[in-house]
Scaffold this active site. Structure first.
Site, PDB file in Angstrom:
ATOM      1  N   ALA A 171       3.726  -5.760   2.951  1.00 52.15           N
ATOM      2  CA  ALA A 171       5.016  -5.112   2.685  1.00 52.15           C
ATOM      3  C   ALA A 171       5.760  -4.861   3.999  1.00 52.15           C
ATOM      4  O   ALA A 171       6.977  -5.071   4.082  1.00 52.15           O
ATOM      5  CB  ALA A 171       4.790  -3.806   1.935  1.00 52.15           C
ATOM      6  N   ASN A 172       5.028  -4.436   5.025  1.00 53.26           N
ATOM      7  CA  ASN A 172       5.690  -4.195   6.317  1.00 53.26           C
ATOM      8  C   ASN A 172       6.339  -5.476   6.837  1.00 53.26           C
ATOM      9  O   ASN A 172       7.463  -5.466   7.344  1.00 53.26           O
ATOM     10  CB  ASN A 172       4.677  -3.686   7.350  1.00 53.26           C
ATOM     11  CG  ASN A 172       4.065  -2.345   6.970  1.00 53.26           C
ATOM     12  OD1 ASN A 172       4.613  -1.620   6.148  1.00 53.26           O
ATOM     13  ND2 ASN A 172       2.915  -2.027   7.548  1.00 53.26           N
ATOM     14  N   THR A 226      -0.437 -11.230  20.601  1.00 55.79           N
ATOM     15  CA  THR A 226       0.281 -10.011  21.000  1.00 55.79           C
ATOM     16  C   THR A 226      -0.662  -9.127  21.815  1.00 55.79           C
ATOM     17  O   THR A 226      -1.869  -9.076  21.560  1.00 55.79           O
ATOM     18  CB  THR A 226       0.807  -9.254  19.765  1.00 55.79           C
ATOM     19  OG1 THR A 226      -0.304  -8.887  18.938  1.00 55.79           O
ATOM     20  CG2 THR A 226       1.768 -10.101  18.962  1.00 55.79           C
ATOM     21  N   ASP A 268       3.014  -5.781  12.498  1.00 51.79           N
ATOM     22  CA  ASP A 268       3.649  -6.345  11.298  1.00 51.79           C
ATOM     23  C   ASP A 268       5.148  -6.544  11.546  1.00 51.79           C
ATOM     24  O   ASP A 268       5.737  -7.542  11.106  1.00 51.79           O
ATOM     25  CB  ASP A 268       3.457  -5.419  10.095  1.00 51.79           C
ATOM     26  CG  ASP A 268       1.999  -4.997   9.918  1.00 51.79           C
ATOM     27  OD1 ASP A 268       1.106  -5.781  10.310  1.00 51.79           O
ATOM     28  OD2 ASP A 268       1.753  -3.887   9.405  1.00 51.79           O
ATOM     29  N   ASP A 294       3.550   6.108  17.760  1.00 54.74           N
ATOM     30  CA  ASP A 294       2.768   5.640  16.607  1.00 54.74           C
ATOM     31  C   ASP A 294       2.795   4.107  16.606  1.00 54.74           C
ATOM     32  O   ASP A 294       3.850   3.505  16.397  1.00 54.74           O
ATOM     33  CB  ASP A 294       3.411   6.194  15.321  1.00 54.74           C
ATOM     34  CG  ASP A 294       2.656   5.794  14.062  1.00 54.74           C
ATOM     35  OD1 ASP A 294       1.668   5.042  14.164  1.00 54.74           O
ATOM     36  OD2 ASP A 294       3.064   6.236  12.973  1.00 54.74           O
ATOM     37  N   ASP A 318       0.856   4.375   2.065  1.00 60.15           N
ATOM     38  CA  ASP A 318       0.267   4.801   3.343  1.00 60.15           C
ATOM     39  C   ASP A 318       0.230   6.319   3.414  1.00 60.15           C
ATOM     40  O   ASP A 318       1.271   6.976   3.301  1.00 60.15           O
ATOM     41  CB  ASP A 318       1.107   4.276   4.519  1.00 60.15           C
ATOM     42  CG  ASP A 318       0.798   2.830   4.843  1.00 60.15           C
ATOM     43  OD1 ASP A 318      -0.127   2.246   4.244  1.00 60.15           O
ATOM     44  OD2 ASP A 318       1.498   2.271   5.722  1.00 60.15           O
ATOM     45  N   ASN A 367       0.826  -1.218   0.000  1.00 65.24           N
ATOM     46  CA  ASN A 367       0.000   0.000   0.000  1.00 65.24           C
ATOM     47  C   ASN A 367       0.851   1.255   0.000  1.00 65.24           C
ATOM     48  O   ASN A 367       1.975   1.253   0.514  1.00 65.24           O
ATOM     49  CB  ASN A 367      -0.872   0.079   1.266  1.00 65.24           C
ATOM     50  CG  ASN A 367      -1.948  -0.994   1.311  1.00 65.24           C
ATOM     51  OD1 ASN A 367      -2.338  -1.536   0.277  1.00 65.24           O
ATOM     52  ND2 ASN A 367      -2.418  -1.292   2.509  1.00 65.24           N
TER      53      ASN A 367
HETATM   54  O1  RIB Z   1      -0.545  -2.575   9.935  1.00 64.20           O
HETATM   55  C1  RIB Z   1      -0.316  -1.322   9.369  1.00 64.20           C
HETATM   56  C2  RIB Z   1      -0.715  -1.328   7.926  1.00 64.20           C
HETATM   57  O2  RIB Z   1      -2.116  -1.511   7.820  1.00 64.20           O
HETATM   58  C3  RIB Z   1      -0.432  -0.036   7.200  1.00 64.20           C
HETATM   59  O3  RIB Z   1       0.847  -0.017   6.609  1.00 64.20           O
HETATM   60  C4  RIB Z   1      -1.579   0.077   6.200  1.00 64.20           C
HETATM   61  O4  RIB Z   1      -1.185   0.039   4.869  1.00 64.20           O
HETATM   62  C5  RIB Z   1      -2.533  -1.069   6.546  1.00 64.20           C
HETATM   63  O5  RIB Z   1      -2.392  -2.114   5.698  1.00 64.20           O
END
Ligand code: RIB
Length: 291
Positions: free
Chosen positions: A41-42, A206, A241, A235, A12, A10
């Site tokens: 991706a994360n 978690t 992730d 944040d 963001d 995504n």
């Molecule tokens: O977990 C965080 C992610 O959730 C963000 O990067 C956003 O893109 C959503 O997928």
């Protein structure tokens, strides 16, 4: 060994707000930042930064080359990402002053990944490799079943939570990672708790600043609690992730579940002290120096 990640990609868009708007309310944002994200991706970036070999199975739109380039820069194998006609997925992330968020995801190309692409990619995987998925793409059950048939360790991060999506992959997975609210939702929807009946060998729940609880088949799913270090969060976006990516990377290099959890807790605690998602996930050296 390697990690194969069927995962979302995504753009963001982070909006900094005094508070998360209520229904019907319009508010002004103090700042807007844009970066690479998506739960998939994360996780790929987190696992790569934790030292694993990671191939990302996903899709972007015609304007999404920047995301592929950035994943490559961050050490992820992107040869298995398709470019489709649908737009790249994006997320609107509303962030309040306490670091809490509310997120809207538009899946775009993430929901159009071809089963052929998944099957062909996984045919290159070796038995014992890890396959991970989250609930931001299509074809999760197909991938889970294919991965299990090929002898991969199949992991699922149950976010964003959807009981039917979890039900569809449960028969094929070895590892389930979810937060405590998602665990309660799963229990409410299915009556299942970590046990022989659920039949998932490793379950990690978690719990944010309270740490996490590990349930393993090897110890008859008796809960094992792990504490989290105290931090001042700014944040929480992407912390879960980061946890999953680090946890799987540690398992991939032979760590026990407990050792992998210890490392993942440190990485996600450091992550909540930063603004952003994939672009700011800490690398292994930063996590070890900070611990
Ligand atoms: O977990 C965080 C992610 O959730 C963000 O990067 C956003 O893109 C959503 O997928």
């Amino acid at each position: 060994m390697a990690i194969w990640n069927l995962g979302s990609i995504n753009a963001d868009h982070f909006y900094r707000l005094g508070h998360i708007p209520a229904p019907g309310e319009t508010i002004l944002s103090h700042a807007l930042d844009t970066g690479l994200g998506g739960k998939g991706a994360n996780m790929s970036v987190a696992a790569a930064r934790a030292g694993a070999r990671v191939a990302h199975i996903g899709a972007v739109g015609p304007e999404g080359q920047w995301a592929i380039e950035r994943l490559t820069e961050y050490g992820v194998d992107t040869r298995t990402i398709a470019t489709l006609d649908d737009p790249t997925g994006h997320a609107i992330i509303m962030l309040d002053e306490a670091g809490e968020n509310a997120i809207i995801v538009h899946p775009g190309a993430n929901a159009r990944i071809a089963e052929d692409q998944i099957g062909l990619t996984l045919s290159e995987a070796a038995s014992g490799d890890i396959l991970v998925m989250q609930n931001e793409t299509n074809a999760q059950a197909f991938a889970a079943e294919t991965g299990a048939k090929l002898g991969l360790k199949v992991a699922y991060a149950a976010a964003p939570f959807d009981a039917d999506a979890v039900r569809a992959v449960l028969p094929h997975i070895d590892i389930l990672v979810l937060n405590e609210i998602e665990m309660q939702q799963l229990h409410a929807a299915t009556g299942l708790v970590p046990s022989a009946e659920m039949d998932v060998a490793t379950i990690v729940v978690t719990k944010g600043e309270k740490g996490c609880t590990l349930f393993e088949q090897a110890s008859q799913w008796q809960p094992q609690d792990f504490a989290a270090p105290k931090v001042d969060p700014v944040d929480s976006t992407g912390a879960g992730d980061t946890f999953t990516g680090y946890f799987l990377a540690a398992l991939d290099r032979g760590a026990s579940n407990g050792e992998a959890v210890e490392l993942a807790i440190q990485a996600s605690a450091l992550m909540v002290t930063r603004h952003g998602t994939a672009d700011v996930i800490p690398d292994l050296k930063e996590v070890l120096d900070w611990s």
